[in-house]
Design a protein around this motif. Structure first.
Motif, PDB file in Angstrom:
ATOM      1  N   ASN A   1      49.685   5.598 -22.365  1.00  0.00           N
ATOM      2  CA  ASN A   1      49.979   5.980 -20.977  1.00  0.00           C
ATOM      3  C   ASN A   1      50.152   7.485 -20.833  1.00  0.00           C
ATOM      4  O   ASN A   1      49.694   8.084 -19.855  1.00  0.00           O
TER       5      ASN A   1
ATOM      6  N   LEU B   1      46.842   9.179 -21.109  1.00  0.00           N
ATOM      7  CA  LEU B   1      46.032   8.962 -19.913  1.00  0.00           C
ATOM      8  C   LEU B   1      46.326   9.988 -18.832  1.00  0.00           C
ATOM      9  O   LEU B   1      45.414  10.497 -18.176  1.00  0.00           O
ATOM     10  N   ILE B   2      47.617  10.338 -18.639  1.00  0.00           N
ATOM     11  CA  ILE B   2      47.975  11.245 -17.549  1.00  0.00           C
ATOM     12  C   ILE B   2      47.941  12.720 -17.970  1.00  0.00           C
ATOM     13  O   ILE B   2      47.878  13.612 -17.111  1.00  0.00           O
TER      14      ILE B   2
ATOM     15  N   SER C   1      51.079   3.906 -16.665  1.00  0.00           N
ATOM     16  CA  SER C   1      50.810   5.323 -16.414  1.00  0.00           C
ATOM     17  C   SER C   1      51.752   5.883 -15.358  1.00  0.00           C
ATOM     18  O   SER C   1      52.187   7.039 -15.448  1.00  0.00           O
TER      19      SER C   1
END
Length: 277
Positions: free
Chosen positions: A52, A55-56, A243
């Motif tokens: 997560n 991902l960001i 996320s």
């Protein structure tokens, strides 16, 4: 207090701490869970994953999150600085000078602070579109001042009222001008209150969602709370809970850092004037 009373106070304090920290712990736990691990109903993740956060920060959602984080820092810091300076001068005048309508000004500031933001978003949206402030930093800084300035004036005026004005008069007797006495005597004495007010103003602007989602449409000025509302999964069947939780954890870190850095000044400001004698 007796031993029994102390025990109940300790138990009550622990219960309050658990009640306050449980949602934060739950979000942190969600941020380390994979997509298949989120809906299992367990508090702790069965397997820790940094997916997560990747991902960001470096993945597909970084183009949405990182510009929003930059916008939030820039816009909120500017709005906080302007609100702190303006409220300091206004609070000094309210606390130091006797003039007509002083109570009306304080009452108006409090009324503006509690005024529902949603009621003015639509006309503000139309005005900003017409004058070119829509989706810009100034287009958010000005509305943020309407959130932070009233409560800052109300809070800081209480601190200025506690300052012994004989010190300012003594500085003027020694040859200082009004501005010099204010800058070198009053402002240092009011520093705890100024820091406390600035932190409160920062929190208010940092957590705003309505202005951020209504007055922006691109990453040019969109803040983090608005960006979190636009997170989406890899497909329409994927829920981006992990996320969003990871982004919420990262967004919370600056708040925690500010509180830890200015902890003593905040405590001094909150307790200023609480005890006399």
């Amino acid at each position: 207090m007796s031993r029994r009373e102390k025990t109940w106070w300790i138990v009550g304090g622990i219960a309050i701490i658990i009640y306050a920290l449980f949602p934060i712990a739950w979000i942190v736990s969600l941020s380390f869970k994979g997509p298949s691990d989120i809906a299992n109903g367990q508090f702790l993740p069965t397997q820790l994953t940094w997916e997560n956060y990747s991902l960001i920060l470096t993945g597909a959602a970084s183009d949405l999150f990182l510009p929003a984080l930059r916008n939030s820092f820039g816009i909120v810091l500017i709005a906080t600085a302007i609100a702190s300076v303006l409220s300091m001068f206004a609070a000094y005048a309210i606390a130091r000078l006797d003039f007509r309508g002083k109570k009306l000004i304080l009452g108006t500031a409090l009324a503006v602070a509690i005024f529902p933001v949603i009621s003015i978003v639509t006309p503000l949206f139309n005005v900003w579109r017409n004058i070119g402030l829509y989706d810009t930093w100034p287009g958010l800084i000005i509305p943020y001042l309407s959130l932070t300035l009233p409560i800052s004036i109300w809070t800081m005026s209480a601190f200025f009222r506690e300052i012994p004005w004989e010190m300012e008069q003594a500085a003027q007797v020694d040859g200082a001008t009004t501005w010099q006495a204010f800058r070198r005597v009053i402002v240092p004495l009011a520093a705890p209150g100024v820091f406390t007010t600035a932190i409160i103003a920062f929190f208010i602007a940092w957590n705003d969602f309505v202005y951020g989602i209504s007055l922006t449409s691109t990453s040019a000025a969109r803040p983090v709370p608005a960006a979190l509302g636009l997170f989406s999964g890899a497909s329409q069947f994927v829920d981006p809970t992990g996320s969003i939780a990871a982004a919420a954890v990262i967004v919370t870190i600056p708040v925690i850092v500010l509180v830890l850095i200015f902890q003593r000044r905040i405590v001094a400001g909150l307790t200023n004037g609480a005890v006399k004698g």
